[in-house]
Motif scaffolding. Structure first.
Motif, PDB file in Angstrom:
ATOM      1  N   GLU A 149       7.442  83.518  47.179  1.00  0.00           N
ATOM      2  CA  GLU A 149       6.226  83.133  47.895  1.00  0.00           C
ATOM      3  C   GLU A 149       5.011  83.862  47.319  1.00  0.00           C
ATOM      4  O   GLU A 149       3.907  83.309  47.250  1.00  0.00           O
ATOM      5  CB  GLU A 149       6.385  83.398  49.396  1.00  0.00           C
ATOM      6  CG  GLU A 149       7.538  82.621  50.044  1.00  0.00           C
ATOM      7  CD  GLU A 149       7.427  81.101  49.873  1.00  0.00           C
ATOM      8  OE1 GLU A 149       6.311  80.587  49.803  1.00  0.00           O
ATOM      9  OE2 GLU A 149       8.488  80.434  49.784  1.00  0.00           O
ATOM     10  N   TYR A 150       5.224  85.108  46.909  1.00  0.00           N
ATOM     11  CA  TYR A 150       4.163  85.875  46.238  1.00  0.00           C
ATOM     12  C   TYR A 150       3.668  85.107  45.011  1.00  0.00           C
ATOM     13  O   TYR A 150       2.460  84.929  44.806  1.00  0.00           O
ATOM     14  CB  TYR A 150       4.715  87.245  45.846  1.00  0.00           C
ATOM     15  CG  TYR A 150       3.902  88.019  44.831  1.00  0.00           C
ATOM     16  CD1 TYR A 150       2.909  88.919  45.231  1.00  0.00           C
ATOM     17  CD2 TYR A 150       4.145  87.873  43.466  1.00  0.00           C
ATOM     18  CE1 TYR A 150       2.177  89.633  44.295  1.00  0.00           C
ATOM     19  CE2 TYR A 150       3.418  88.580  42.524  1.00  0.00           C
ATOM     20  CZ  TYR A 150       2.432  89.453  42.945  1.00  0.00           C
ATOM     21  OH  TYR A 150       1.710  90.157  42.021  1.00  0.00           O
ATOM     22  N   TYR A 157       7.191  91.442  51.083  1.00  0.00           N
ATOM     23  CA  TYR A 157       7.105  89.998  51.021  1.00  0.00           C
ATOM     24  C   TYR A 157       8.136  89.414  50.052  1.00  0.00           C
ATOM     25  O   TYR A 157       8.661  90.102  49.185  1.00  0.00           O
ATOM     26  CB  TYR A 157       5.695  89.578  50.621  1.00  0.00           C
ATOM     27  CG  TYR A 157       5.108  90.392  49.503  1.00  0.00           C
ATOM     28  CD1 TYR A 157       5.472  90.160  48.193  1.00  0.00           C
ATOM     29  CD2 TYR A 157       4.204  91.427  49.769  1.00  0.00           C
ATOM     30  CE1 TYR A 157       4.952  90.917  47.169  1.00  0.00           C
ATOM     31  CE2 TYR A 157       3.675  92.198  48.746  1.00  0.00           C
ATOM     32  CZ  TYR A 157       4.056  91.934  47.446  1.00  0.00           C
ATOM     33  OH  TYR A 157       3.549  92.691  46.436  1.00  0.00           O
ATOM     34  N   ASP A 158       8.378  88.131  50.231  1.00  0.00           N
ATOM     35  CA  ASP A 158       9.272  87.390  49.362  1.00  0.00           C
ATOM     36  C   ASP A 158       8.578  87.146  48.014  1.00  0.00           C
ATOM     37  O   ASP A 158       7.437  86.684  47.974  1.00  0.00           O
ATOM     38  CB  ASP A 158       9.587  86.057  50.054  1.00  0.00           C
ATOM     39  CG  ASP A 158      10.571  85.215  49.268  1.00  0.00           C
ATOM     40  OD1 ASP A 158      11.756  85.279  49.591  1.00  0.00           O
ATOM     41  OD2 ASP A 158      10.146  84.508  48.338  1.00  0.00           O
ATOM     42  N   GLN A 187       5.761  83.224  54.763  1.00  0.00           N
ATOM     43  CA  GLN A 187       6.071  84.641  54.970  1.00  0.00           C
ATOM     44  C   GLN A 187       6.000  85.000  56.450  1.00  0.00           C
ATOM     45  O   GLN A 187       6.818  85.771  56.945  1.00  0.00           O
ATOM     46  CB  GLN A 187       5.096  85.495  54.152  1.00  0.00           C
ATOM     47  CG  GLN A 187       5.481  86.971  54.065  1.00  0.00           C
ATOM     48  CD  GLN A 187       6.793  87.180  53.335  1.00  0.00           C
ATOM     49  OE1 GLN A 187       7.001  86.668  52.255  1.00  0.00           O
ATOM     50  NE2 GLN A 187       7.706  87.932  53.951  1.00  0.00           N
ATOM     51  N   SER A 245       3.316  90.796  55.775  1.00  0.00           N
ATOM     52  CA  SER A 245       4.523  91.591  55.580  1.00  0.00           C
ATOM     53  C   SER A 245       4.396  92.472  54.351  1.00  0.00           C
ATOM     54  O   SER A 245       4.120  91.972  53.260  1.00  0.00           O
ATOM     55  CB  SER A 245       5.724  90.651  55.408  1.00  0.00           C
ATOM     56  OG  SER A 245       6.847  91.397  54.988  1.00  0.00           O
ATOM     57  N   LEU A 300      -1.179  88.542  52.007  1.00  0.00           N
ATOM     58  CA  LEU A 300       0.279  88.505  52.129  1.00  0.00           C
ATOM     59  C   LEU A 300       0.812  89.805  52.732  1.00  0.00           C
ATOM     60  O   LEU A 300       1.688  89.795  53.600  1.00  0.00           O
ATOM     61  CB  LEU A 300       0.897  88.260  50.748  1.00  0.00           C
ATOM     62  CG  LEU A 300       2.390  87.964  50.689  1.00  0.00           C
ATOM     63  CD1 LEU A 300       2.748  86.757  51.526  1.00  0.00           C
ATOM     64  CD2 LEU A 300       2.831  87.734  49.247  1.00  0.00           C
ATOM     65  N   LYS A 360       9.163  83.920  58.048  1.00  0.00           N
ATOM     66  CA  LYS A 360      10.243  84.833  57.664  1.00  0.00           C
ATOM     67  C   LYS A 360      10.178  86.119  58.488  1.00  0.00           C
ATOM     68  O   LYS A 360      11.207  86.674  58.868  1.00  0.00           O
ATOM     69  CB  LYS A 360      10.148  85.179  56.179  1.00  0.00           C
ATOM     70  CG  LYS A 360      10.660  84.078  55.245  1.00  0.00           C
ATOM     71  CD  LYS A 360      10.377  84.440  53.788  1.00  0.00           C
ATOM     72  CE  LYS A 360      11.105  83.514  52.838  1.00  0.00           C
ATOM     73  NZ  LYS A 360      12.490  83.934  52.566  1.00  0.00           N
TER      74      LYS A 360
END
Lengths: 409, 409
Positions: free
Chosen positions: A65-66, A61-62, B83, A58, A54, B86
């Motif tokens: 979503e993590y 990260y969000d 992600q 990025s 992940l 995004k």
């Protein structure tokens, strides 16, 4: 016959051979006549592997979503443990967080458990099955989104389930054989404790002794669930975490720890006005960032520097939040330092002994270790120091307070 | 503006670089003004890695636990794709099977879709988000257990979602750039087809041309969803799978395939009595094993040998089922052969041309390839042969029927 929750960490299920060993331990317990619920972490290295994927996409990260991603580590582990138990001739069934009704709030990556319905656990136990539950994960019912409880959250899962199903004990199997007075890799004279109070364990856990997640200890204390920490590799007694009793108070310092997972942020040139701190920490709370120690010194010019510590994993987001309020509060800049460590001494005996803090500061100073921040509670004293002195500090504190038993000035 | 479902296979999301590429393709579609739902498989190799772990514990694993385990591959892929989208500045959200209400029956490892509520997809699309849905998985609502749709089930997920949300097209991105007249790795003159009928694609898919899972084609045909098969690596036109039209009938053989994923079981010395076949295949159906070709020859002594083929993955369980009925039906033994291949020719033009089968048998015989079993349909002829002749058979059949266009005797 009793009802036992057995939690196994990532190292304990880190290979197929290890998983078979976990199955043997669970089956042995079952054959002794107990009802058994196993809680499993992800296989060692799996959570980090997923997070690294992940992060490659990025670094910021969000978190929803993590959670969707990292929860798969535990979900993948439980069918393997279940199958290994079945191979030993016992019936077993695996359950994810949502399958056992592990209801949490919606704070992704550090959700808190709201309740556990546990219907499927009761049903499966009644059918004579060993239940194998995924640690670390839950579900936010308003959206149906998967949540996770924060690193080490499987301990919390285990204790929360033990409380929900009224288990007699929650056994936490790990790669160490109990709770020590200090990290044995740093202090060679560290001793294993037979018993420790919830309060002390809570301080040790929150201070970075990685044996138990602190929220699991809080839950154990709240619902009075005895927690037994023991080795999944060797058959040894372990450490029992229980209510404080008279005997425990004779020992002033039960443990010495160092936590390198924190980072320090300083907001420089903050106007000394009411409401400023509320604005800063409100912003951090909105971003769901836990702040640990806070120091504020008022200067002569009506400006002040405000320092605080956060988990290293929250550092980037914390800096963002501070930068966002910097202008509106009229501060001059935001600086951060990742090279810090928090060393602490913990013991219920401190409640009834004075002078422990002074002794600790003196010891550090005698070893040329500068103290950047101090925080104390009834049963704990913590100092933030330069990270490179962490091991030295732990050794001298352990020698003085635990080995020599020289607890008071 | 149209509504597009885009499905990406394991190779297409096989690395972080590939995942970023998938995100670019999805974002491009979105920026062209379309509503986009992405369906993702597990990262290449992940499903096999998980299955191998399970097999290390037990070769005869529990299918419920298998589903719990392997579904994590897709669940882990979707937050990564999300992600990556995004990062390109578009909003996106990942959904597991149960989060979009992918309701299936309870046939673990090969569940069938019952319905898709898709509420969260509609809501997210309305909010302008790109939806990223886990392929291959669903939920059996009676228990809350996770189910999977069988290998390659992500295609089925994609087409089923396309049907449920009334999408204009279901695009299947893969590591090949369309449907070929034969596997280009075996036949160097294999040609890409611009269009193919559902019926032909269905035969090709069920015969082992691994471009599309056959159930996805069935669904596409049933709900009239145009399916476009195209490359996730190169920007090329691909192959459109649609309803049969007049033009298609001019071509007699559209494709030649070989399927090495089947195994043959022979039950030797079966008494020639009514009800025996029903007993055997009833037992296999109970075990949820699909049988493909069946051959029975009555001998002179009132005994017969019964041969049939199953997927290699079902072989062990199929042998078990046969052994279980062997005694009760009075058969003498059960033998199996994994070294077989099914070679087939497919084409809607066969409906109106005679003699194609005879030509096929003659060609195989001229090349000294013995035919063990034969099966035919309106638009397909299949022969089971020794596995080692599979490539040779495909080459000679392709040369005669496709390259030379010599389709009739």
């Amino acid at each position: 016959m009793s009802l036992v929750v057995m939690k196994f960490g990532g190292t304990s299920v880190g290979s197929i051979e290890r998983i078979k060993n976990v199955a043997r331990i669970a089956v042995k317990k079952k054959e002794e006549g107990h009802d058994v619920v196993v809680v499993s972490s992800a296989m060692a290295g799996e959570t980090d592997r997923l997070i690294n994927l992940l992060k490659e996409i990025s670094p910021k990260y969000d978190l929803r979503e993590y959670d969707q991603l990292v929860s798969t580590g535990e979900t993948a582990a439980i069918p393997l443990v279940t199958q290994a138990i079945k191979e030993l001739g016992h019936d077993a069934i695996s359950f994810t967080g949502f399958q056992i009704g592990m209801i949490t709030d919606g704070a992704h990556s550090k959700a808190r458990i709201v309740k556990i319905t546990a219907e499927r656990i009761f049903k499966a136990l009644k059918e004579g099955k060993i239940c194998v539950v995924a640690g670390f994960q839950g579900i936010f019912p308003e959206t149906g989104d998967i949540t996770t409880l924060g690193r080490g959250g499987s301990d919390t899962t285990a204790v929360a389930i033990a409380a929900a199903i009224n288990a007699d004990v929650c056994e936490i199997y790990t790669d160490v054989d109990g709770v020590y007075t200090a990290d044995p890799r740093i202090v060679k004279n560290a001793k294993k404790l037979d018993r420790i109070s919830y309060e002390e364990m809570l301080e040790l856990a929150s201070l970075g002794a990685k044996v138990l997640q602190s929220r699991s200890v809080e839950l154990g204390m709240k619902y009075n669930v005895p927690i037994l920490v023991l080795s999944s590799i060797e058959d040894k007694p372990g450490t029992l975490v229980v209510k404080e009793d008279k005997d425990m108070e004779k020992v002033i310092v039960s443990g010495v720890t160092a936590d390198k997972n924190q980072a320090k942020i300083t907001i420089v040139g903050v106007p000394d006005r009411p409401g400023i701190a509320a604005e800063i920490f409100g912003k951090l709370a909105e971003a769901n960032i836990n702040v640990d120690m806070i120091i504020q010194n008022v200067g002569l010019d009506g400006k002040t520097d405000l320092s605080f510590t956060v988990a290293k994993t929250d550092l980037l987001r914390a800096i963002d939040a501070c930068e966002a309020v910097k202008t509106s509060i009229g501060a001059s800049k935001v600086v951060s330092d990742e090279n810090i460590a928090k060393v602490s001494i913990v013991g219920v005996g401190m409640k009834s002994h004075a002078g422990v803090a002074a002794k600790m500061f003196k010891l550090l100073s005698e070893n040329n270790i500068n103290i950047q921040m101090i925080s104390t509670s009834e049963i704990k004293i913590s100092c933030v120091i330069d990270e490179k002195f962490a091991e030295l500090a732990v050794r001298v504190l352990h020698e003085k307070f635990v080995e020599e038993g020289d607890n008071v000035s």
